[in-house]
Design a protein around this motif. Structure first.
Motif, PDB file in Angstrom:
ATOM      1  N   VAL A  10      39.209  31.829  39.175  1.00  0.00           N
ATOM      2  CA  VAL A  10      40.453  32.099  39.898  1.00  0.00           C
ATOM      3  C   VAL A  10      41.582  32.286  38.878  1.00  0.00           C
ATOM      4  O   VAL A  10      41.727  31.499  37.930  1.00  0.00           O
ATOM      5  N   TYR A  11      42.374  33.346  39.077  1.00  0.00           N
ATOM      6  CA  TYR A  11      43.481  33.697  38.181  1.00  0.00           C
ATOM      7  C   TYR A  11      44.806  33.652  38.948  1.00  0.00           C
ATOM      8  O   TYR A  11      44.829  33.741  40.180  1.00  0.00           O
ATOM      9  N   ARG A  12      45.903  33.562  38.173  1.00  0.00           N
ATOM     10  CA  ARG A  12      47.234  33.633  38.777  1.00  0.00           C
ATOM     11  C   ARG A  12      48.117  34.550  37.942  1.00  0.00           C
ATOM     12  O   ARG A  12      47.905  34.757  36.746  1.00  0.00           O
ATOM     13  N   THR A  13      49.128  35.105  38.618  1.00  0.00           N
ATOM     14  CA  THR A  13      50.181  35.869  37.965  1.00  0.00           C
ATOM     15  C   THR A  13      51.475  35.585  38.709  1.00  0.00           C
ATOM     16  O   THR A  13      51.469  34.906  39.752  1.00  0.00           O
ATOM     17  N   ASP A  14      52.585  36.078  38.210  1.00  0.00           N
ATOM     18  CA  ASP A  14      53.837  35.885  38.942  1.00  0.00           C
ATOM     19  C   ASP A  14      53.901  36.889  40.077  1.00  0.00           C
ATOM     20  O   ASP A  14      53.518  38.051  39.927  1.00  0.00           O
ATOM     21  N   GLY A  49      44.605  30.173  26.705  1.00  0.00           N
ATOM     22  CA  GLY A  49      45.291  31.033  25.741  1.00  0.00           C
ATOM     23  C   GLY A  49      45.058  32.517  25.942  1.00  0.00           C
ATOM     24  O   GLY A  49      45.713  33.329  25.275  1.00  0.00           O
ATOM     25  N   ALA A  50      44.166  32.890  26.823  1.00  0.00           N
ATOM     26  CA  ALA A  50      43.889  34.303  27.065  1.00  0.00           C
ATOM     27  C   ALA A  50      44.870  34.868  28.082  1.00  0.00           C
ATOM     28  O   ALA A  50      45.050  34.300  29.165  1.00  0.00           O
ATOM     29  N   ARG A  51      45.527  35.942  27.724  1.00  0.00           N
ATOM     30  CA  ARG A  51      46.472  36.612  28.617  1.00  0.00           C
ATOM     31  C   ARG A  51      45.853  37.950  29.022  1.00  0.00           C
ATOM     32  O   ARG A  51      45.640  38.834  28.187  1.00  0.00           O
ATOM     33  N   ILE A  52      45.566  38.098  30.315  1.00  0.00           N
ATOM     34  CA  ILE A  52      44.880  39.278  30.826  1.00  0.00           C
ATOM     35  C   ILE A  52      45.916  40.341  31.185  1.00  0.00           C
ATOM     36  O   ILE A  52      46.786  40.099  32.028  1.00  0.00           O
ATOM     37  N   PRO A  53      45.872  41.510  30.541  1.00  0.00           N
ATOM     38  CA  PRO A  53      46.832  42.572  30.896  1.00  0.00           C
ATOM     39  C   PRO A  53      46.694  42.957  32.373  1.00  0.00           C
ATOM     40  O   PRO A  53      45.594  43.220  32.862  1.00  0.00           O
ATOM     41  N   VAL A  54      47.830  42.964  33.081  1.00  0.00           N
ATOM     42  CA  VAL A  54      47.824  43.305  34.498  1.00  0.00           C
ATOM     43  C   VAL A  54      47.859  44.828  34.650  1.00  0.00           C
ATOM     44  O   VAL A  54      48.737  45.494  34.083  1.00  0.00           O
ATOM     45  N   ARG A  55      46.892  45.362  35.386  1.00  0.00           N
ATOM     46  CA  ARG A  55      46.836  46.799  35.671  1.00  0.00           C
ATOM     47  C   ARG A  55      46.522  46.969  37.154  1.00  0.00           C
ATOM     48  O   ARG A  55      45.395  47.307  37.520  1.00  0.00           O
ATOM     49  N   PRO A  56      47.494  46.706  38.037  1.00  0.00           N
ATOM     50  CA  PRO A  56      47.199  46.767  39.477  1.00  0.00           C
ATOM     51  C   PRO A  56      46.731  48.169  39.878  1.00  0.00           C
ATOM     52  O   PRO A  56      47.296  49.185  39.455  1.00  0.00           O
ATOM     53  N   HIS A  57      45.703  48.208  40.710  1.00  0.00           N
ATOM     54  CA  HIS A  57      45.193  49.496  41.186  1.00  0.00           C
ATOM     55  C   HIS A  57      44.335  49.277  42.422  1.00  0.00           C
ATOM     56  O   HIS A  57      43.868  48.162  42.683  1.00  0.00           O
ATOM     57  N   PHE A  58      44.148  50.340  43.180  1.00  0.00           N
ATOM     58  CA  PHE A  58      43.221  50.304  44.304  1.00  0.00           C
ATOM     59  C   PHE A  58      41.827  50.647  43.777  1.00  0.00           C
ATOM     60  O   PHE A  58      41.599  51.742  43.253  1.00  0.00           O
ATOM     61  N   GLN A  76      41.124  45.178  35.606  1.00  0.00           N
ATOM     62  CA  GLN A  76      39.695  45.490  35.468  1.00  0.00           C
ATOM     63  C   GLN A  76      39.468  46.203  34.146  1.00  0.00           C
ATOM     64  O   GLN A  76      40.314  46.976  33.692  1.00  0.00           O
ATOM     65  N   GLY A  77      38.339  45.924  33.517  1.00  0.00           N
ATOM     66  CA  GLY A  77      37.942  46.672  32.338  1.00  0.00           C
ATOM     67  C   GLY A  77      36.944  47.743  32.720  1.00  0.00           C
ATOM     68  O   GLY A  77      36.243  47.626  33.733  1.00  0.00           O
ATOM     69  N   ASP A  78      36.871  48.806  31.938  1.00  0.00           N
ATOM     70  CA  ASP A  78      35.869  49.834  32.195  1.00  0.00           C
ATOM     71  C   ASP A  78      34.478  49.209  32.175  1.00  0.00           C
ATOM     72  O   ASP A  78      34.136  48.436  31.281  1.00  0.00           O
ATOM     73  N   GLY A  79      33.682  49.560  33.154  1.00  0.00           N
ATOM     74  CA  GLY A  79      32.327  49.033  33.272  1.00  0.00           C
ATOM     75  C   GLY A  79      32.183  48.030  34.388  1.00  0.00           C
ATOM     76  O   GLY A  79      31.158  47.965  35.037  1.00  0.00           O
ATOM     77  N   GLU A  80      33.208  47.174  34.592  1.00  0.00           N
ATOM     78  CA  GLU A  80      33.155  46.128  35.620  1.00  0.00           C
ATOM     79  C   GLU A  80      31.829  45.358  35.516  1.00  0.00           C
ATOM     80  O   GLU A  80      31.064  45.237  36.465  1.00  0.00           O
ATOM     81  N   ILE A  81      31.586  44.852  34.331  1.00  0.00           N
ATOM     82  CA  ILE A  81      30.282  44.339  33.945  1.00  0.00           C
ATOM     83  C   ILE A  81      29.806  43.175  34.816  1.00  0.00           C
ATOM     84  O   ILE A  81      28.620  43.072  35.144  1.00  0.00           O
ATOM     85  N   SER A  82      30.697  42.260  35.194  1.00  0.00           N
ATOM     86  CA  SER A  82      30.244  41.081  35.932  1.00  0.00           C
ATOM     87  C   SER A  82      29.974  41.370  37.400  1.00  0.00           C
ATOM     88  O   SER A  82      29.481  40.520  38.121  1.00  0.00           O
ATOM     89  N   GLY A  83      30.323  42.592  37.855  1.00  0.00           N
ATOM     90  CA  GLY A  83      30.108  42.949  39.250  1.00  0.00           C
ATOM     91  C   GLY A  83      31.385  43.032  40.048  1.00  0.00           C
ATOM     92  O   GLY A  83      31.413  43.651  41.112  1.00  0.00           O
ATOM     93  N   THR A  84      32.466  42.394  39.575  1.00  0.00           N
ATOM     94  CA  THR A  84      33.765  42.469  40.249  1.00  0.00           C
ATOM     95  C   THR A  84      34.869  42.580  39.206  1.00  0.00           C
ATOM     96  O   THR A  84      34.658  42.326  38.013  1.00  0.00           O
ATOM     97  N   ALA A  85      36.062  42.931  39.667  1.00  0.00           N
ATOM     98  CA  ALA A  85      37.247  42.950  38.812  1.00  0.00           C
ATOM     99  C   ALA A  85      38.030  41.671  39.063  1.00  0.00           C
ATOM    100  O   ALA A  85      37.481  40.690  39.582  1.00  0.00           O
ATOM    101  N   LEU A  86      39.313  41.670  38.696  1.00  0.00           N
ATOM    102  CA  LEU A  86      40.192  40.576  39.097  1.00  0.00           C
ATOM    103  C   LEU A  86      40.709  40.985  40.478  1.00  0.00           C
ATOM    104  O   LEU A  86      41.667  41.744  40.598  1.00  0.00           O
TER     105      LEU A  86
END
Length: 781
Positions: free
Chosen positions: A524-528, A579-588, A644-654
């Motif tokens: 589970v992740y959070r953002t503002d 310490g990991a900051r995930i770049p936010v790239r909102p998309h459908f 999301q990263g290209d590939g969506e390796i784990s099966g889902t994005a954020l």
């Protein structure tokens, strides 16, 4: 065996598609006649050729007439109509009507035409005329006929249907085995149903002759087979049988020899008999002496058996590749049973949506708000039958609310206090707000997991009906803004949350190092909530443990969308990804128009209609172009991602609920200023600095993979197929958009276009190509 690859006419620029279709048909000795003023929209052909001079072809296209090519060598055509309606004509006279599931025969010698009135899929078998002519009586032609209810015709239809459904998977041996089997069944059906005018035999004599021929076929391998043997088996006199053959202008012995030679000819080029000697093949079909066999074969075909076998050897081209040849292995994929055929429940969640559609504004372009609720979503599937929840005109702006199907991973943070989310996710022992969740049966008769079986998982807001949209047009979805859906729980004010599942369908799942190796992990992740920080961070993770849904079904794995997670049963791991900051790239992740091929379509595999593309570039400032397949387009949006990263390796994005501002623009075919959109056959994304072309393992898997397409696509996907699709789409785009010729486009793709893996999580794997606009639009120009 010469086996041509599938030919997708959509791989050609729009201006050349009709010419490519006609050229391909000419290779099958056919000519297409289109309705007046009709625009060519699509055509697909797969061809498999046999060294026995027979050809199988699977054709899909729009309404048109097919007639024989005048200068071509005439061959008998046997056609099975998988779907489509029309009629046959014989020398200008209407012969018969046909519809889905019908089987027909045509002889080019009679100048037939096959007239389709709507979209069709046709499995065609082309045969040398001698396979049938001469075995039907004295007539020099085969009648143009839709076969009826004879036993042989009834047996041939399911065989042809099975071949059509599995055409892409047919191997050499399948082709060789299918051709004589179908030929004999069709011949038997013709003998039972056709009465050539030139044949003066009585119906009784015709029936006797058919029985005699059948008896001969069954006993061809007996070297001493005689007319007396057949007469005894059929209870007829030998003299009477001889007269039956005389009525066909041939003798009993000539007929037996001809049928034995035909079987030998098939075996000589059949890869399954490549290890048999010529003598063995001759003996197999009743020729006891090799020298005699060679003489009669050479006399009949003007070539020796040995030379015939050499001349018809395999012609499959061997492609040169670097390195060691690799054989692709297989890996387990998410289960996907065959598509259900039942329509959405009349009393289900779709019914209230009709009322919303009736209330929806239909005025000139303006600003519309589409809130999320159980009345405005459909869960886990697309359908051309869902009533629209909003009707707009081209140019309209729409505020669209979307929910992630993973919100139940932490209801406290992603559902509680949110009226729209609660409306959709509400599920008690007595009530389930959105019952159907997927494209499976409502009664959960396959795995018992729940209505829809979870064959499709995404919560889709819509559909939106766009006035004036017709098949062949293109819908542009301009994404003006995207923002996270704020948490409604006061305890987490000012924050928004999302979830990532490392799930059983992820590419990683068979390559886990630590025990337990079949684990599924939720993070589970959070953002503002204002979306100003530009990053997200992990809050905690947990391993999935069996969860019991409110209806009492136990879910050992993440196998059904929206199952409430009981946090009393999980063990949270705090401080993950510290310490990991995930770049936010909102998309459908999901943007789709309704496909035309079938009523209910699993939301997981993407395709020509868009859908679960999962390309993070479909965010703010992007324009997504989709080919319209049904009137009104019926646009749906969902699967919102925060990152999301290209590939969506784990099966889902954020996975995170989002609200988007979009503008919808309709581009009419042949009328748009963006002429490169004419004939668009796959999703196209435009960003301020690049074009993104999309390829999938099967661009139109619903057509390409037959009746079980929605399960087969999960089994058959490969990145090599997706790359081929993406490269064709890119070549097409460069030729249409920038006026390059084919050689220029190919060179540019290799030196300046980046191809990347979009996703390997969605059954129909994706590759995208990025064409930088700066290549053609240097700064300052």
């Amino acid at each position: 065996m010469n086996r041509a690859a599938p030919i997708s006419i959509n791989a050609f620029p729009a201006s050349k598609q009709e010419a490519a279709w006609r050229e391909t048909l000419a290779g099958l000795a056919l000519v297409a006649r289109m309705p007046k003023e009709a625009v060519f929209h699509f055509g697909e052909v797969s061809i498999k050729r046999s060294p026995t001079q027979a050809t199988f072809a699977l054709l899909r296209s729009r309404a048109q007439d097919l007639v024989p090519l005048a200068e071509a060598e005439p061959q008998i055509l046997i056609g099975f109509v998988n779907y489509g309606r029309g009629h046959l004509t014989d020398s200008g006279r209407r012969a018969a009507e046909f519809a889905d599931g019908d089987l027909w025969v045509c002889d080019p010698a009679t100048r037939f035409s096959v007239q389709f009135r709507n979209d069709f899929e046709l499995l065609l078998l082309r045969l040398p005329r001698e396979r049938l002519v001469g075995r039907l009586g004295r007539a020099a032609t085969v009648p143009t006929l839709v076969l009826g209810e004879s036993i042989s015709a009834l047996a041939a239809r399911p065989m042809m249907r099975a071949l059509a459904a599995n055409f892409a998977m047919m191997e050499d041996g399948d082709v060789m085995a299918a051709e004589p089997a179908i030929t004999e069944l069709v011949l038997s059906a013709l003998l039972a149903e056709a009465r050539p005018e030139e044949d003066t035999a009585t119906q009784v004599q015709a029936a006797h002759f058919a029985r005699v021929c059948g008896q001969i076929e069954a006993r061809l391998r007996e070297p001493d087979l005689s007319v007396a043997d057949i007469a005894k088996a059929e209870g007829l006199s030998a003299r009477y049988i001889q007269r039956l053959f005389e009525g066909q202008d041939r003798s009993f012995s000539d007929y037996v020899r001809h049928r034995r030679l035909e079987q030998c000819r098939l075996d000589l080029v059949n890869p399954q008999h490549a290890d048999r000697s010529i003598a063995e093949i001759g003996f197999r079909w009743g020729f006891a002496d090799q020298a005699h066999f060679s003489r009669v074969f050479s006399a009949a075909y003007a070539i020796s058996p040995r030379d015939y076998r050499k001349s018809a050897g395999s012609t499959v081209a061997t492609r040169w590749t670097r390195g060691r040849p690799m054989h692709s292995g297989s890996r387990p994929v998410r289960p996907a049973p065959p598509a259900a055929t039942i329509a959405p429940d009349a009393a289900g969640a779709e019914a209230p949506a009709l009322a919303v559609a009736e209330r929806a504004p239909t005025e000139a372009p303006g600003h519309h708000h589409l809130p999320v609720s159980r009345d405005t979503v459909h869960w886990g599937y697309l359908s051309r039958t869902i009533p629209p929840v909003l009707r707009v005109r081209s140019g309209a702006r729409v505020t669209v609310e979307t929910l992630t199907q993973h919100a139940s991973d932490d209801a406290e943070r992603m559902i509680e206090g949110d009226a729209g989310a609660e409306s959709v996710f509400r599920w008690t022992r007595d009530f389930k707000a959105v019952d159907r969740r997927g494209a499976g049966p409502v009664n959960a008769s396959i795995f018992g997991r729940g209505a829809g079986e979870g064959f499709g998982v995404h919560i889709c807001t819509g559909p939106i009906f766009v006035h004036g949209a017709e098949p062949g047009d293109v819908l542009e979805v301009e994404i003006l803004d995207l923002s996270p859906r704020p948490c409604a729980n006061p305890a987490y004010a000012g924050q928004a949350f999302g979830s990532n599942a490392a799930a059983a369908w992820g590419f990683h799942h068979d390559d886990i190092l630590d025990e337990p190796r079949k684990r599924e992990v939720i993070t589970v992740y959070r953002t503002d909530a204002a979306g100003e920080s530009g990053f997200a961070e992990a809050v905690y993770s947990f391993r999935w443990v069996p969860q019991t849904d409110p209806f009492g079904v136990v879910h050992e794995t993440i196998d059904y969308p929206g199952v409430p997670v009981d946090h009393a049963r999980i063990e949270k791991r705090e401080g993950v990804l510290k310490g990991a900051r995930i770049p936010v790239r909102p998309h459908f992740g999901f943007i789709a128009v309704a496909p035309r091929e079938t009523d209910i379509v699993d939301s997981v595999p993407p395709g020509y209609f868009g859908g679960n593309i999962d390309n993070w570039r479909a965010g703010k400032g992007a324009r997504v172009y989709l080919p319209v397949a049904v009137p009104g387009a019926l646009l749906s949006l969902g699967d919102p991602h925060l990152a999301q990263g290209d590939g969506e390796i784990s099966g889902t994005a954020l996975e995170c609920s989002l609200t988007g501002q979009v503008r919808l623009v309709l581009h009419k075919r042949g009328e748009t200023e963006k002429v490169f959109l004419n004939g668009l056959a796959a999703p196209l994304i435009e960003t301020p600095d690049a074009w993104l072309l999309h390829g999938f393992s099967y661009t139109n898997y619903l057509r390409e993979l037959g009746r079980n397409a929605q399960s087969e696509v999960f089994k058959r996907s490969s990145l090599s197929r997706a790359l081929r699709s993406a490269s064709r789409a890119t070549r097409n785009f460069l030729m249409e958009r920038y006026g390059l010729d084919e050689d220029e486009a190919v060179s540019l793709m290799s030196v300046a276009v980046d191809f990347g893996v979009t996703q390997v999580a969605d059954g129909n794997w994706g590759i995208h190509a990025r064409v930088a606009k700066a290549i053609f639009e240097p700064p300052g120009d």
